[in-house]
Design a protein around this motif. Sequence first.
Motif, PDB file in Angstrom:
ATOM      1  N   ASP A  43       0.814  -1.215   0.000  1.00  0.00           N
ATOM      2  CA  ASP A  43       0.000   0.000   0.000  1.00  0.00           C
ATOM      3  C   ASP A  43       0.847   1.264   0.000  1.00  0.00           C
ATOM      4  O   ASP A  43       0.300   2.370  -0.084  1.00  0.00           O
ATOM      5  N   THR A  44       2.141   1.123   0.101  1.00  0.00           N
ATOM      6  CA  THR A  44       3.021   2.280   0.052  1.00  0.00           C
ATOM      7  C   THR A  44       2.915   2.951  -1.306  1.00  0.00           C
ATOM      8  O   THR A  44       3.137   2.324  -2.344  1.00  0.00           O
ATOM      9  N   ALA A  45       2.544   4.230  -1.297  1.00  0.00           N
ATOM     10  CA  ALA A  45       2.332   4.956  -2.558  1.00  0.00           C
ATOM     11  C   ALA A  45       2.010   6.406  -2.248  1.00  0.00           C
ATOM     12  O   ALA A  45       1.813   6.782  -1.089  1.00  0.00           O
ATOM     13  N   LEU A  46       1.959   7.176  -3.307  1.00  0.00           N
ATOM     14  CA  LEU A  46       1.455   8.547  -3.214  1.00  0.00           C
ATOM     15  C   LEU A  46      -0.034   8.491  -3.543  1.00  0.00           C
ATOM     16  O   LEU A  46      -0.423   7.983  -4.593  1.00  0.00           O
ATOM     17  N   TYR A  47      -0.846   8.978  -2.620  1.00  0.00           N
ATOM     18  CA  TYR A  47      -2.296   8.888  -2.753  1.00  0.00           C
ATOM     19  C   TYR A  47      -2.865  10.234  -3.172  1.00  0.00           C
ATOM     20  O   TYR A  47      -2.497  11.288  -2.626  1.00  0.00           O
ATOM     21  N   TYR A  48      -3.782  10.180  -4.124  1.00  0.00           N
ATOM     22  CA  TYR A  48      -4.405  11.392  -4.660  1.00  0.00           C
ATOM     23  C   TYR A  48      -5.911  11.288  -4.562  1.00  0.00           C
ATOM     24  O   TYR A  48      -6.478  10.205  -4.696  1.00  0.00           O
ATOM     25  N   CYS A  49      -6.555  12.420  -4.374  1.00  0.00           N
ATOM     26  CA  CYS A  49      -7.992  12.475  -4.551  1.00  0.00           C
ATOM     27  C   CYS A  49      -8.279  13.268  -5.821  1.00  0.00           C
ATOM     28  O   CYS A  49      -7.465  14.083  -6.258  1.00  0.00           O
ATOM     29  N   ALA A  50      -9.425  13.007  -6.398  1.00  0.00           N
ATOM     30  CA  ALA A  50      -9.787  13.671  -7.645  1.00  0.00           C
ATOM     31  C   ALA A  50     -11.292  13.833  -7.721  1.00  0.00           C
ATOM     32  O   ALA A  50     -12.043  13.076  -7.096  1.00  0.00           O
ATOM     33  N   ALA A  51     -11.717  14.797  -8.504  1.00  0.00           N
ATOM     34  CA  ALA A  51     -13.137  15.080  -8.668  1.00  0.00           C
ATOM     35  C   ALA A  51     -13.497  15.040 -10.147  1.00  0.00           C
ATOM     36  O   ALA A  51     -12.710  15.459 -11.006  1.00  0.00           O
ATOM     37  N   ARG A  52     -14.682  14.534 -10.392  1.00  0.00           N
ATOM     38  CA  ARG A  52     -15.180  14.453 -11.760  1.00  0.00           C
ATOM     39  C   ARG A  52     -16.503  15.213 -11.840  1.00  0.00           C
ATOM     40  O   ARG A  52     -17.352  15.068 -10.963  1.00  0.00           O
ATOM     41  N   LEU A  53     -16.642  15.985 -12.882  1.00  0.00           N
ATOM     42  CA  LEU A  53     -17.864  16.759 -13.062  1.00  0.00           C
ATOM     43  C   LEU A  53     -18.901  15.942 -13.823  1.00  0.00           C
ATOM     44  O   LEU A  53     -18.565  15.005 -14.546  1.00  0.00           O
ATOM     45  N   ARG A  54     -20.144  16.330 -13.653  1.00  0.00           N
ATOM     46  CA  ARG A  54     -21.227  15.651 -14.388  1.00  0.00           C
ATOM     47  C   ARG A  54     -20.978  15.757 -15.879  1.00  0.00           C
ATOM     48  O   ARG A  54     -20.656  16.824 -16.396  1.00  0.00           O
ATOM     49  N   GLY A  55     -21.143  14.652 -16.551  1.00  0.00           N
ATOM     50  CA  GLY A  55     -20.947  14.634 -17.991  1.00  0.00           C
ATOM     51  C   GLY A  55     -19.519  14.364 -18.426  1.00  0.00           C
ATOM     52  O   GLY A  55     -19.268  14.103 -19.608  1.00  0.00           O
ATOM     53  N   ASP A  56     -18.570  14.447 -17.499  1.00  0.00           N
ATOM     54  CA  ASP A  56     -17.177  14.186 -17.850  1.00  0.00           C
ATOM     55  C   ASP A  56     -16.854  12.709 -17.707  1.00  0.00           C
ATOM     56  O   ASP A  56     -17.385  12.019 -16.840  1.00  0.00           O
ATOM     57  N   VAL A  57     -15.954  12.248 -18.541  1.00  0.00           N
ATOM     58  CA  VAL A  57     -15.467  10.877 -18.429  1.00  0.00           C
ATOM     59  C   VAL A  57     -14.249  10.837 -17.515  1.00  0.00           C
ATOM     60  O   VAL A  57     -14.095   9.942 -16.687  1.00  0.00           O
ATOM     61  N   GLU A  58     -13.381  11.809 -17.660  1.00  0.00           N
ATOM     62  CA  GLU A  58     -12.137  11.845 -16.910  1.00  0.00           C
ATOM     63  C   GLU A  58     -12.301  12.659 -15.625  1.00  0.00           C
ATOM     64  O   GLU A  58     -13.142  13.551 -15.531  1.00  0.00           O
ATOM     65  N   TYR A  59     -11.449  12.347 -14.652  1.00  0.00           N
ATOM     66  CA  TYR A  59     -11.340  13.174 -13.453  1.00  0.00           C
ATOM     67  C   TYR A  59     -10.485  14.380 -13.825  1.00  0.00           C
ATOM     68  O   TYR A  59      -9.327  14.225 -14.212  1.00  0.00           O
ATOM     69  N   ARG A  60     -11.050  15.529 -13.695  1.00  0.00           N
ATOM     70  CA  ARG A  60     -10.376  16.738 -14.173  1.00  0.00           C
ATOM     71  C   ARG A  60      -9.602  17.451 -13.064  1.00  0.00           C
ATOM     72  O   ARG A  60      -8.624  18.122 -13.327  1.00  0.00           O
ATOM     73  N   TYR A  61     -10.057  17.314 -11.844  1.00  0.00           N
ATOM     74  CA  TYR A  61      -9.453  18.064 -10.742  1.00  0.00           C
ATOM     75  C   TYR A  61      -8.759  17.102  -9.783  1.00  0.00           C
ATOM     76  O   TYR A  61      -9.338  16.094  -9.365  1.00  0.00           O
ATOM     77  N   TRP A  62      -7.527  17.463  -9.429  1.00  0.00           N
ATOM     78  CA  TRP A  62      -6.702  16.582  -8.615  1.00  0.00           C
ATOM     79  C   TRP A  62      -6.120  17.321  -7.431  1.00  0.00           C
ATOM     80  O   TRP A  62      -5.732  18.488  -7.542  1.00  0.00           O
ATOM     81  N   GLY A  63      -6.027  16.592  -6.300  1.00  0.00           N
ATOM     82  CA  GLY A  63      -5.330  17.129  -5.155  1.00  0.00           C
ATOM     83  C   GLY A  63      -3.828  16.953  -5.338  1.00  0.00           C
ATOM     84  O   GLY A  63      -3.363  16.349  -6.300  1.00  0.00           O
ATOM     85  N   GLN A  64      -3.068  17.432  -4.384  1.00  0.00           N
ATOM     86  CA  GLN A  64      -1.618  17.463  -4.500  1.00  0.00           C
ATOM     87  C   GLN A  64      -0.954  16.150  -4.137  1.00  0.00           C
ATOM     88  O   GLN A  64       0.237  15.988  -4.394  1.00  0.00           O
ATOM     89  N   GLY A  65      -1.684  15.202  -3.597  1.00  0.00           N
ATOM     90  CA  GLY A  65      -1.084  13.932  -3.223  1.00  0.00           C
ATOM     91  C   GLY A  65      -0.591  13.932  -1.789  1.00  0.00           C
ATOM     92  O   GLY A  65      -0.080  14.934  -1.291  1.00  0.00           O
ATOM     93  N   THR A  66      -0.761  12.807  -1.140  1.00  0.00           N
ATOM     94  CA  THR A  66      -0.253  12.636   0.219  1.00  0.00           C
ATOM     95  C   THR A  66       0.411  11.264   0.291  1.00  0.00           C
ATOM     96  O   THR A  66      -0.146  10.266  -0.167  1.00  0.00           O
TER      97      THR A  66
END
Length: 118
Positions: free
Chosen positions: A89-112
């Motif tokens: 499980d060792t890794a850089l973890y990111y959160c992301a947000a996807r808008l309605r109608g989008d296929v890809e996650y467009r917004y990303w956090g900086q990673g922890t």
Amino acid sequence: VQLQASGGGLVQAGDSLRLSCAAPGRPLSVSDMGWFRQAPGKEHEILARITWSDGKSSYSDSVKGRFTISRDSVLATVYLQMNALTLEDTALYYCAARLRGDVEYRYWGQGTQVTVSS
């Protein structure tokens, strides 16, 4: 959408950790949010996602049963509760947000960073 991930750290195998992803000013157009990770030499991996409107969640096989994604609509924050952590499980973890109608996650956090030691 600005995302602020936090909660990473150095833990021992078997320990638990909770990551947070704050989305202040989250626009109403956000459909779902997800947690991802990338370990050195490995592919970017989606771990879990949660639908903002109804809280429905899904998980990758690698974390199902150990990780739980949740959200607090009032605080506009998504959490990832990680239990029974392993060295893998060792890794850089990111959160992301996807808008309605989008296929890809467009917004990303900086990673922890999450580091699991034996």
